[in-house]
Design a protein around this motif. Structure first.
Motif, PDB file in Angstrom:
ATOM      1  N   GLU A 270      -0.944   8.285  -8.873  1.00 31.99           N
ATOM      2  CA  GLU A 270      -1.100   8.344  -7.413  1.00 31.99           C
ATOM      3  C   GLU A 270      -2.496   7.917  -6.991  1.00 31.99           C
ATOM      4  OE1 GLU A 270       1.203   8.595  -5.046  1.00 31.99           O
ATOM      5  OE2 GLU A 270       2.539   8.563  -6.764  1.00 31.99           O
ATOM      6  N   LEU A 271      -3.495   8.306  -7.779  1.00 32.00           N
ATOM      7  CA  LEU A 271      -4.859   7.888  -7.440  1.00 32.00           C
ATOM      8  C   LEU A 271      -5.000   6.379  -7.578  1.00 32.00           C
ATOM      9  CD1 LEU A 271      -7.145  10.653  -8.962  1.00 32.00           C
ATOM     10  CD2 LEU A 271      -6.557  10.259  -6.585  1.00 32.00           C
ATOM     11  N   ASN A 272      -4.318   5.814  -8.579  1.00 39.43           N
ATOM     12  CA  ASN A 272      -4.351   4.371  -8.757  1.00 39.43           C
ATOM     13  C   ASN A 272      -3.691   3.675  -7.565  1.00 39.43           C
ATOM     14  OD1 ASN A 272      -3.236   2.051 -11.329  1.00 39.43           O
ATOM     15  ND2 ASN A 272      -4.965   1.967  -9.968  1.00 39.43           N
ATOM     16  N   ARG A 273      -2.643   4.302  -7.047  1.00 44.24           N
ATOM     17  CA  ARG A 273      -1.972   3.743  -5.863  1.00 44.24           C
ATOM     18  C   ARG A 273      -2.933   3.729  -4.674  1.00 44.24           C
ATOM     19  NH1 ARG A 273       3.351   3.608  -5.591  1.00 44.24           N
ATOM     20  NH2 ARG A 273       3.440   5.208  -7.196  1.00 44.24           N
ATOM     21  N   VAL A 274      -3.692   4.814  -4.530  1.00 46.05           N
ATOM     22  CA  VAL A 274      -4.661   4.870  -3.431  1.00 46.05           C
ATOM     23  C   VAL A 274      -5.691   3.756  -3.598  1.00 46.05           C
ATOM     24  CG1 VAL A 274      -6.430   6.258  -2.331  1.00 46.05           C
ATOM     25  CG2 VAL A 274      -4.342   7.341  -3.117  1.00 46.05           C
ATOM     26  N   LEU A 275      -6.183   3.581  -4.837  1.00 47.23           N
ATOM     27  CA  LEU A 275      -7.177   2.544  -5.105  1.00 47.23           C
ATOM     28  C   LEU A 275      -6.637   1.169  -4.742  1.00 47.23           C
ATOM     29  CD1 LEU A 275      -8.768   3.480  -8.520  1.00 47.23           C
ATOM     30  CD2 LEU A 275      -9.936   3.169  -6.371  1.00 47.23           C
ATOM     31  N   ASN A 276      -5.413   0.900  -5.147  1.00 50.55           N
ATOM     32  CA  ASN A 276      -4.781  -0.383  -4.864  1.00 50.55           C
ATOM     33  C   ASN A 276      -4.650  -0.580  -3.356  1.00 50.55           C
ATOM     34  OD1 ASN A 276      -2.241  -1.777  -3.992  1.00 50.55           O
ATOM     35  ND2 ASN A 276      -2.182  -2.376  -6.132  1.00 50.55           N
ATOM     36  N   HIS A 277      -4.132   0.431  -2.665  1.00 52.11           N
ATOM     37  CA  HIS A 277      -3.908   0.283  -1.229  1.00 52.11           C
ATOM     38  C   HIS A 277      -5.224   0.109  -0.487  1.00 52.11           C
ATOM     39  CE1 HIS A 277       0.136   0.790  -2.092  1.00 52.11           C
ATOM     40  NE2 HIS A 277       0.483   1.806  -1.344  1.00 52.11           N
ATOM     41  N   LEU A 278      -6.260   0.844  -0.933  1.00 54.32           N
ATOM     42  CA  LEU A 278      -7.551   0.721  -0.253  1.00 54.32           C
ATOM     43  C   LEU A 278      -8.084  -0.699  -0.342  1.00 54.32           C
ATOM     44  CD1 LEU A 278      -9.371   4.025  -1.190  1.00 54.32           C
ATOM     45  CD2 LEU A 278      -8.852   3.226   1.099  1.00 54.32           C
ATOM     46  N   MET A 279      -7.843  -1.332  -1.483  1.00 55.73           N
ATOM     47  CA  MET A 279      -8.285  -2.711  -1.644  1.00 55.73           C
ATOM     48  C   MET A 279      -7.650  -3.601  -0.573  1.00 55.73           C
ATOM     49  SD  MET A 279      -9.966  -4.695  -3.692  1.00 55.73           S
ATOM     50  CE  MET A 279     -10.203  -6.428  -3.540  1.00 55.73           C
ATOM     51  N   PHE A 280      -6.332  -3.453  -0.398  1.00 59.03           N
ATOM     52  CA  PHE A 280      -5.644  -4.287   0.588  1.00 59.03           C
ATOM     53  C   PHE A 280      -6.005  -3.882   2.016  1.00 59.03           C
ATOM     54  CE2 PHE A 280      -2.945  -5.180  -3.081  1.00 59.03           C
ATOM     55  CZ  PHE A 280      -2.933  -6.556  -2.998  1.00 59.03           C
ATOM     56  N   LEU A 281      -6.229  -2.579   2.220  1.00 56.72           N
ATOM     57  CA  LEU A 281      -6.598  -2.132   3.561  1.00 56.72           C
ATOM     58  C   LEU A 281      -7.957  -2.694   3.962  1.00 56.72           C
ATOM     59  CD1 LEU A 281      -5.453   1.591   3.421  1.00 56.72           C
ATOM     60  CD2 LEU A 281      -4.356  -0.284   4.602  1.00 56.72           C
ATOM     61  N   GLY A 282      -8.775  -3.010   2.973  1.00 58.25           N
ATOM     62  CA  GLY A 282     -10.050  -3.645   3.260  1.00 58.25           C
ATOM     63  C   GLY A 282      -9.937  -5.148   3.337  1.00 58.25           C
ATOM     64  N   SER A 283      -9.188  -5.739   2.410  1.00 59.90           N
ATOM     65  CA  SER A 283      -9.189  -7.198   2.338  1.00 59.90           C
ATOM     66  C   SER A 283      -8.292  -7.836   3.386  1.00 59.90           C
ATOM     67  CB  SER A 283      -8.786  -7.663   0.945  1.00 59.90           C
ATOM     68  OG  SER A 283      -7.405  -7.508   0.758  1.00 59.90           O
ATOM     69  N   TYR A 284      -7.234  -7.147   3.791  1.00 62.35           N
ATOM     70  CA  TYR A 284      -6.340  -7.769   4.782  1.00 62.35           C
ATOM     71  C   TYR A 284      -7.029  -7.989   6.124  1.00 62.35           C
ATOM     72  CZ  TYR A 284      -2.401  -8.695   7.802  1.00 62.35           C
ATOM     73  OH  TYR A 284      -1.578  -9.256   8.719  1.00 62.35           O
ATOM     74  N   PRO A 285      -7.678  -6.949   6.683  1.00 64.90           N
ATOM     75  CA  PRO A 285      -8.428  -7.222   7.924  1.00 64.90           C
ATOM     76  C   PRO A 285      -9.501  -8.284   7.719  1.00 64.90           C
ATOM     77  CG  PRO A 285      -8.205  -4.871   7.593  1.00 64.90           C
ATOM     78  CD  PRO A 285      -7.713  -5.520   6.352  1.00 64.90           C
ATOM     79  N   LEU A 286     -10.114  -8.301   6.529  1.00 67.01           N
ATOM     80  CA  LEU A 286     -11.158  -9.295   6.251  1.00 67.01           C
ATOM     81  C   LEU A 286     -10.606 -10.708   6.395  1.00 67.01           C
ATOM     82  CD1 LEU A 286     -14.089  -9.719   5.056  1.00 67.01           C
ATOM     83  CD2 LEU A 286     -12.952  -9.977   2.884  1.00 67.01           C
ATOM     84  N   GLU A 287      -9.383 -10.908   5.906  1.00 69.30           N
ATOM     85  CA  GLU A 287      -8.788 -12.236   5.971  1.00 69.30           C
ATOM     86  C   GLU A 287      -8.537 -12.693   7.389  1.00 69.30           C
ATOM     87  OE1 GLU A 287      -5.377 -11.920   3.456  1.00 69.30           O
ATOM     88  OE2 GLU A 287      -6.722 -11.591   1.769  1.00 69.30           O
ATOM     89  N   ILE A 288      -8.285 -11.733   8.281  1.00 64.37           N
ATOM     90  CA  ILE A 288      -8.055 -12.181   9.653  1.00 64.37           C
ATOM     91  C   ILE A 288      -9.247 -11.850  10.533  1.00 64.37           C
ATOM     92  CG2 ILE A 288      -5.562 -12.370   9.595  1.00 64.37           C
ATOM     93  CD1 ILE A 288      -5.272  -9.661  10.586  1.00 64.37           C
ATOM     94  N   GLY A 289     -10.415 -11.764   9.927  1.00 60.05           N
ATOM     95  CA  GLY A 289     -11.634 -11.785  10.709  1.00 60.05           C
ATOM     96  C   GLY A 289     -12.388 -10.482  10.893  1.00 60.05           C
TER      97      GLY A 289
END
Lengths: 381, 166
Positions: free
Chosen positions: A117-136
């Protein structure tokens, strides 16, 4: 139906007057996080066809599995999806344990569940950071990484690795966690939960973010099912399917796993599914760690010097952070598997792009691509 | 629905709140990171413990350990016959290939390999990442003591051995 014509023309023959424009996105494009290539056929700004071209990062993981023993396979398995290393190791371990009929000690099961579950959080946090980054939006990345750092410290203290944990073994975990680790892990979880609203407030209801994601790239549940899309991407389209609840493995059967779903199926719904899943996973990890503190005993079983899975075959599937991962293990009783087929979540999820992108505008392509949440290593294997 | 600009205001509130808090960033080269003892930074070799059994080189998933040795005859005074013993000539780990999985450290039956959290050995030439046995031996003083295990779990390997001897 779009009329399709195919033609072969020489360079400089003025083909652009009557042929469609083909635009290659990738293989080196920042928004593909890696080397995914999309061949887009355009009609002005509108995409009329999309063909994902994959395989630029093919490392032959499945073939390598056939010439590595089971401990070495774990090391390979945690690398195809570098953002969910623990969960990928786990799938292989579960398949081998099932074939060998090994019963994993209870303490190891709960520790594994907590770490997954902690690994899932780590994975999701990565996308939660990188997705907004991709759209500015640059800022969410910093908040997401601040939280990732707290959890990576927890993983590093137990396993020695920050990304490639190598903490699973056939029959349990590599070794016992350090003294006081569960307490420190719980503190880290509390800290992340306390600070998550920062990230949430920054981006969830941001007008610009909403304008870029609301109603964009709507994936219907039928299309999702047809392509075998799973994980948060499918759940955002209303597919209420989560292996942790529907076919429980590890200790999930004893936990009440709330499944986060949305019905909109657009980019924003996919993002929200991930964001809400973080809170759910933090709670689950917390509960697992509380349980671990009531259990004593070993975290692994004594194995023979040479681990050989008996002749036979088995299929194990797990709910990886990005979707369903499947492991079809065929053994002929040797110390290496005869075949270990890997079904990865990202591979199935990107297939949907070929219909999802048709009819969209080029600027929306980045929003949609980012919201499909894939890891290129997981696609190409 | 939303008041126009409320998303922006909410975001700026987060920024303002963070501004008043202490910084999270660590100034790395000036400030060394605190790494846990299990951290997998570099592999250290305790040459005296190595018996050239080759287990590490065989178990390594990408065969990045190179070992050469020769046999030597040792005459012990008073012993019935001379004994043979392996002498290590070469023990190299190629850190440009190493995947940092730790299998070699785990399989070593004589505790000749250890993890050290040291990580500052980047090179400008990839060939310099091949650490020979002297270089691997130099990492030994940086190996930390293993952490105590959770009291609810089993004792560590070291503690069990100590108890048997004690």
């Amino acid at each position: 139906m779009v009329r399709m014509t195919e033609m072969t023309v020489g360079v400089g023959s003025g083909a652009d007057e009557f042929a469609d424009m083909v635009l290659n996105i990738g293989p080196q494009h920042p928004s593909t996080h890696g080397v995914l290539r999309l061949k887009l056929t355009l009609d002005g700004e509108r995409i009329t066809a999309c063909e994902p071209v994959i395989g630029y990062m093919h490392r032959g993981a499945e073939k390598l599995f056939e010439v590595r023993d089971y401990r070495q396979i774990l090391m390979l398995a945690n690398r195809h999806d570098w953002l969910s290393a623990f969960c990928s190791e786990l799938g292989v371990a579960l398949a081998v344990e099932r074939l060998m009929g090994i019963e994993v000690p209870e303490r190891a099961v709960w520790l594994r569940t907590a770490l997954a579950e902690l690994n899932r959080v780590l994975n999701h946090l990565m996308f939660l950071g990188s997705y907004p980054l991709e759209i500015g939006a640059i800022t969410p990345m910093f908040y997401a990484f601040r939280e990732r750092e707290a959890l990576q410290a927890v993983f590093e203290e137990a396993s020695g690795g920050r990304i490639h944990y190598m903490f699973n073994r056939i029959g349990g975990l590599k070794e016992e966690v350090p003294s006081g680790w569960t307490g420190r892990a719980r503190e880290a979880i509390d800290q992340v939960r306390r600070r998550m609203p920062d990230l949430d407030d920054l981006i969830r209801r941001n007008e610009i973010f909403m304008a870029r994601t609301r109603g964009i790239g709507v994936l219907s549940p039928e299309t999702a099912a047809a392509y075998g899309v799973s994980g948060p991407v499918a759940r955002a389209s209303g597919m209420d399917f989560d292996l942790r609840r529907d076919d429980p493995y590890l200790a999930y059967g004893e936990l009440d796993v709330p499944v986060v779903t949305r019905t909109a199926g657009d980019c924003h719904a996919r993002f929200e599914c991930m964001l809400d899943q973080v809170y759910v996973s933090l709670d689950l990890a917390q509960r697992c760690l509380e349980k671990v503190d009531t259990l004593s005993g070993p975290v692994n079983v004594r194995l023979p010097k040479v681990v050989k899975a008996p002749e036979g075959h088995t299929y194990a599937w797990t709910e990886n952070p990005l979707g369903v991962n499947g492991y079809y293990l065929v053994s002929r009783g040797e110390k290496t598997p005869w075949r270990l087929k890997l079904r990865t979540a990202s591979y199935a999820n990107v297939q949907a792009l070929s219909t999802l992108l048709v009819g969209c505008l080029v600027p929306d392509m980045v929003s949609i691509l980012g919201s499909m949440f894939f890891v290129v290593g997981d696609i190409d294997k | 629905m939303n008041i126009p600009g409320s998303g922006l205001a909410k975001g700026l509130a987060v920024t303002l709140k963070t501004m008043t808090r202490p910084v999270t960033t660590r100034q790395y080269p000036d400030e060394a990171p605190a790494l846990p003892p299990r951290s997998r930074g570099v592999i250290a070799l305790l040459e005296a413990n190595c018996t050239v059994c080759m287990l590490c080189a065989r178990e390594c998933p990408d065969w990045c350990i190179y070992i050469d040795s020769h046999k030597e005859t040792v005459e012990t005074p008073g012993a019935a016959r001379a004994r043979q013993r392996n002498v290590l000539d070469r023990f190299d780990i190629d850190f440009s290939l190493c995947m940092y999985c730790g299998i070699c450290v785990e399989v070593c039956p004589f505790d000749a390999l250890y993890w050290s959290p040291e990580f500052e050995y980047a090179e400008t030439d990839i060939r310099d990442l091949l650490h020979e046995k002297d270089r691997l031996g130099e990492w030994m003083p940086t190996v930390p003591a293993p952490p105590a295990h959770d009291p609810r779990g089993e004792l560590s390997k070291e503690e069990t051995t100590a108890e048997k001897k004690g």
